[in-house]
Every structure is written in C-alpha cells, then in structure tokens.
Design a protein around this motif. Structure first.
Motif, PDB file in Angstrom:
ATOM      1  N   HIS A  17      30.780  26.667  50.840  1.00 37.66           N
ATOM      2  CA  HIS A  17      31.159  25.839  51.986  1.00 37.66           C
ATOM      3  C   HIS A  17      30.791  24.378  51.769  1.00 37.66           C
ATOM      4  CE1 HIS A  17      31.646  29.727  53.849  1.00 37.66           C
ATOM      5  NE2 HIS A  17      30.354  29.989  53.723  1.00 37.66           N
ATOM      6  N   LYS A  18      31.526  23.500  52.412  1.00 42.62           N
ATOM      7  CA  LYS A  18      31.139  22.097  52.336  1.00 42.62           C
ATOM      8  C   LYS A  18      29.850  21.915  53.135  1.00 42.62           C
ATOM      9  CE  LYS A  18      33.723  20.203  56.277  1.00 42.62           C
ATOM     10  NZ  LYS A  18      34.747  19.207  56.682  1.00 42.62           N
ATOM     11  N   PRO A  19      29.013  20.948  52.758  1.00 43.60           N
ATOM     12  CA  PRO A  19      27.749  20.737  53.467  1.00 43.60           C
ATOM     13  C   PRO A  19      27.967  20.526  54.968  1.00 43.60           C
ATOM     14  CG  PRO A  19      27.798  19.466  51.436  1.00 43.60           C
ATOM     15  CD  PRO A  19      29.172  20.026  51.620  1.00 43.60           C
ATOM     16  N   THR A  20      27.126  21.164  55.770  1.00 42.16           N
ATOM     17  CA  THR A  20      27.202  21.019  57.221  1.00 42.16           C
ATOM     18  C   THR A  20      26.605  19.676  57.637  1.00 42.16           C
ATOM     19  OG1 THR A  20      25.024  22.004  57.589  1.00 42.16           O
ATOM     20  CG2 THR A  20      26.908  23.507  57.457  1.00 42.16           C
ATOM     21  N   ASP A  21      26.751  19.349  58.908  1.00 46.32           N
ATOM     22  CA  ASP A  21      26.131  18.120  59.424  1.00 46.32           C
ATOM     23  C   ASP A  21      24.621  18.169  59.234  1.00 46.32           C
ATOM     24  OD1 ASP A  21      28.575  17.102  60.163  1.00 46.32           O
ATOM     25  OD2 ASP A  21      28.406  17.694  62.273  1.00 46.32           O
ATOM     26  N   ASP A  22      24.033  19.359  59.427  1.00 44.91           N
ATOM     27  CA  ASP A  22      22.584  19.501  59.226  1.00 44.91           C
ATOM     28  C   ASP A  22      22.214  19.292  57.760  1.00 44.91           C
ATOM     29  OD1 ASP A  22      21.802  20.060  61.891  1.00 44.91           O
ATOM     30  OD2 ASP A  22      22.518  22.117  61.679  1.00 44.91           O
ATOM     31  N   ASP A  23      23.053  19.802  56.851  1.00 48.32           N
ATOM     32  CA  ASP A  23      22.817  19.592  55.419  1.00 48.32           C
ATOM     33  C   ASP A  23      22.863  18.102  55.086  1.00 48.32           C
ATOM     34  OD1 ASP A  23      22.578  22.310  54.675  1.00 48.32           O
ATOM     35  OD2 ASP A  23      24.757  22.516  54.534  1.00 48.32           O
ATOM     36  N   LEU A  24      23.849  17.416  55.632  1.00 44.74           N
ATOM     37  CA  LEU A  24      24.008  15.992  55.355  1.00 44.74           C
ATOM     38  C   LEU A  24      22.843  15.191  55.929  1.00 44.74           C
ATOM     39  CD1 LEU A  24      27.837  15.597  56.028  1.00 44.74           C
ATOM     40  CD2 LEU A  24      26.684  15.688  53.808  1.00 44.74           C
ATOM     41  N   PHE A  25      22.377  15.608  57.113  1.00 47.46           N
ATOM     42  CA  PHE A  25      21.222  14.942  57.718  1.00 47.46           C
ATOM     43  C   PHE A  25      19.999  15.129  56.829  1.00 47.46           C
ATOM     44  CE2 PHE A  25      17.390  14.976  60.292  1.00 47.46           C
ATOM     45  CZ  PHE A  25      17.504  13.792  61.007  1.00 47.46           C
ATOM     46  N   MET A  26      19.778  16.359  56.337  1.00 45.05           N
ATOM     47  CA  MET A  26      18.632  16.632  55.474  1.00 45.05           C
ATOM     48  C   MET A  26      18.746  15.869  54.154  1.00 45.05           C
ATOM     49  SD  MET A  26      15.729  17.903  54.834  1.00 45.05           S
ATOM     50  CE  MET A  26      15.458  18.953  56.272  1.00 45.05           C
ATOM     51  N   TYR A  27      19.950  15.815  53.598  1.00 39.45           N
ATOM     52  CA  TYR A  27      20.160  15.076  52.350  1.00 39.45           C
ATOM     53  C   TYR A  27      19.793  13.603  52.539  1.00 39.45           C
ATOM     54  CZ  TYR A  27      22.614  12.965  48.391  1.00 39.45           C
ATOM     55  OH  TYR A  27      22.920  12.233  47.272  1.00 39.45           O
ATOM     56  N   ASP A  28      20.248  13.024  53.641  1.00 38.98           N
ATOM     57  CA  ASP A  28      19.938  11.623  53.930  1.00 38.98           C
ATOM     58  C   ASP A  28      18.438  11.439  54.139  1.00 38.98           C
ATOM     59  OD1 ASP A  28      20.872   8.847  54.664  1.00 38.98           O
ATOM     60  OD2 ASP A  28      19.883   9.393  56.546  1.00 38.98           O
ATOM     61  N   TYR A  29      17.816  12.404  54.807  1.00 34.93           N
ATOM     62  CA  TYR A  29      16.369  12.342  55.038  1.00 34.93           C
ATOM     63  C   TYR A  29      15.619  12.360  53.706  1.00 34.93           C
ATOM     64  CZ  TYR A  29      11.796  13.445  57.059  1.00 34.93           C
ATOM     65  OH  TYR A  29      10.471  13.418  57.416  1.00 34.93           O
ATOM     66  N   ILE A  30      16.049  13.246  52.797  1.00 37.91           N
ATOM     67  CA  ILE A  30      15.409  13.335  51.483  1.00 37.91           C
ATOM     68  C   ILE A  30      15.552  12.027  50.717  1.00 37.91           C
ATOM     69  CG2 ILE A  30      15.508  14.471  49.225  1.00 37.91           C
ATOM     70  CD1 ILE A  30      16.339  17.035  50.726  1.00 37.91           C
ATOM     71  N   LEU A  31      16.732  11.436  50.769  1.00 38.54           N
ATOM     72  CA  LEU A  31      16.949  10.151  50.096  1.00 38.54           C
ATOM     73  C   LEU A  31      15.952   9.105  50.592  1.00 38.54           C
ATOM     74  CD1 LEU A  31      20.858   9.801  50.041  1.00 38.54           C
ATOM     75  CD2 LEU A  31      19.349  10.236  48.089  1.00 38.54           C
TER      76      LEU A  31
END
Length: 221
Positions: free
Chosen positions: A143-157
């Motif tokens: 699946h494409k990354p969810t909004d929660d996945d994208l939020f976590m990715y941005d947080y990690i960055l």
C-alpha cells in the motif's frame, strides 16, 4: 498458469539455497531475550547500549520483523489484533545492543485516549533517549504510505537521527513486482539518499541487506 506464478514457483525452489548462502554473511545472534516493557523513561534499561528503534503502524509486522531478524519464532509476540503493543518493548541482543519496538500507530479502533497515550510514549522516547542509534521505519509494501506514515516519516526527518525504511510483507506480492513497489514508495516519500529495502518474514533472503545497514550503523562511533 501466469508468468508471475511460474516465476514464483521457480523462485520458491531456489529460496532455501539462497538462504543458506546469505546466512553465512549475516550477523550471528546467539542469545536474544526480551528485557522489559516500559511506559515511562524511568523504566528504560540503564547503560549505554545502542538501540535500533522500530516504528510503524499497527499490524505492519514489527513483531515478526524482530523474530525474523533474531532467528526466533516467538520472542516477540505477534497478534492478529492491531494495536496490541501499547508499551515500549526492549529486546536485548546478546548484551550488545537493543531492538526497541515502539507502540504501533494509526489503528482506527483505538480510542482517542489510547492514541494520545501511545503517541506520548513514542514522542517521549524519541525526544529524550540518548541511546538511539538507528530508526527503522516499517511500511507495508502493498500500500502507499498512509497519512500517519507520512507524518511519522516527517517526524523522523526532523529528529536528524539516522534511519532506514523497510517495506514489509513482500511475500504478499509477486516477486517480479517487489522492486517496482519499493521504488513507488521511495518516490512517494521523496527519498534520495536513505536506504529503503523490501522485507518479509517468509522470504528470509531479505534479512541480509537489513543486517548490513544495522551493522554499518552499530559500527559507527
């Protein structure tokens, strides 16, 4: 019989040989053990052992990742019910370092209070723990990354901590589509330099690349 099915059948016949060859190159884990489930930083293990941190949405397979990487069937308890991991679980790997499994995020059936508590555990750990050596963001390759996945990715960055992206459940799609799906997720995230790779608890040949990245990080002073 489709071409994909034929390739999968042929692939299955050579998997065991590939696993044997690759295991010779992988890190040998002798005595991993579950150490503690923590709900506050005062419960975190003492000492300066490096920690490999696992983050991902509920039911993405973090527990299966731990078991597969450490060569154990049930060291980390798996569940068909998302949202089961509500504490921070520390797994001691041969007294050398820890795998740290953070609570999963994004489970729709969690109450608002449960989501707040889980989010607090994750945030407190990532913002206060000095032992973090590498973050492993685990996504679902299907699946494409969810909004929660994208939020976590941005947080990690924004943490500026070293991290890699692992796209789990590669056994759920045709072998011929794995690279395409990894590249699709890579494009969505806008990754240009961070390692991103497939993973599967079934197709254990993927573990070598993940261990390479983990060991590379652990060996950095």
């Amino acid at each position: 019989m489709t071409i994909d099915l034929l390739i999968n059948i042929k692939y299955g016949k050579i998997v065991e040989k590939l696993i044997k060859v690759r295991r010779e190159k992988e890190m040998i884990v002798k005595n991993p053990k579950f150490e503690i489930s923590a709900v506050s930083k005062k419960q975190y293990p003492k000492g300066d052992k490096k920690e490999i941190v696992l983050v991902g949405k509920s039911n993405v397979g973090k527990s299966s990742f731990v078991n597969t990487m450490l060569g154990r069937k049930s060291l980390a308890r798996t569940s068909n019910t998302p949202g089961k991991t509500k504490q921070i679980n520390f797994y001691n790997v041969d007294d050398l370092f820890y795998f740290v499994d953070l609570p999963g995020y994004g489970f729709s059936k969690m109450s608002k209070e449960e989501k707040v508590v889980s989010g607090r555990y994750i945030e407190e750990y990532l913002e206060t723990r000095d032992n973090i050596s590498l973050i492993v963001l685990i996504l679902d390759i299907r699946h494409k990354p969810t909004d929660d996945d994208l939020f976590m990715y941005d947080y990690i960055l924004r943490t500026n901590l070293p991290f890699i992206v692992v796209t789990n459940k590669a056994d759920k799609i045709a072998v011929t589509k794995v690279d395409d799906e990894v590249n699709r997720i890579k494009e969505i995230l806008g990754i240009s330099y961070t390692p991103i790779m497939p993973f599967s608890a079934e197709r254990k040949i993927y573990t070598e690349r993940v261990w390479e990245e983990i060991e590379k990080n652990l060996n950095n002073e």
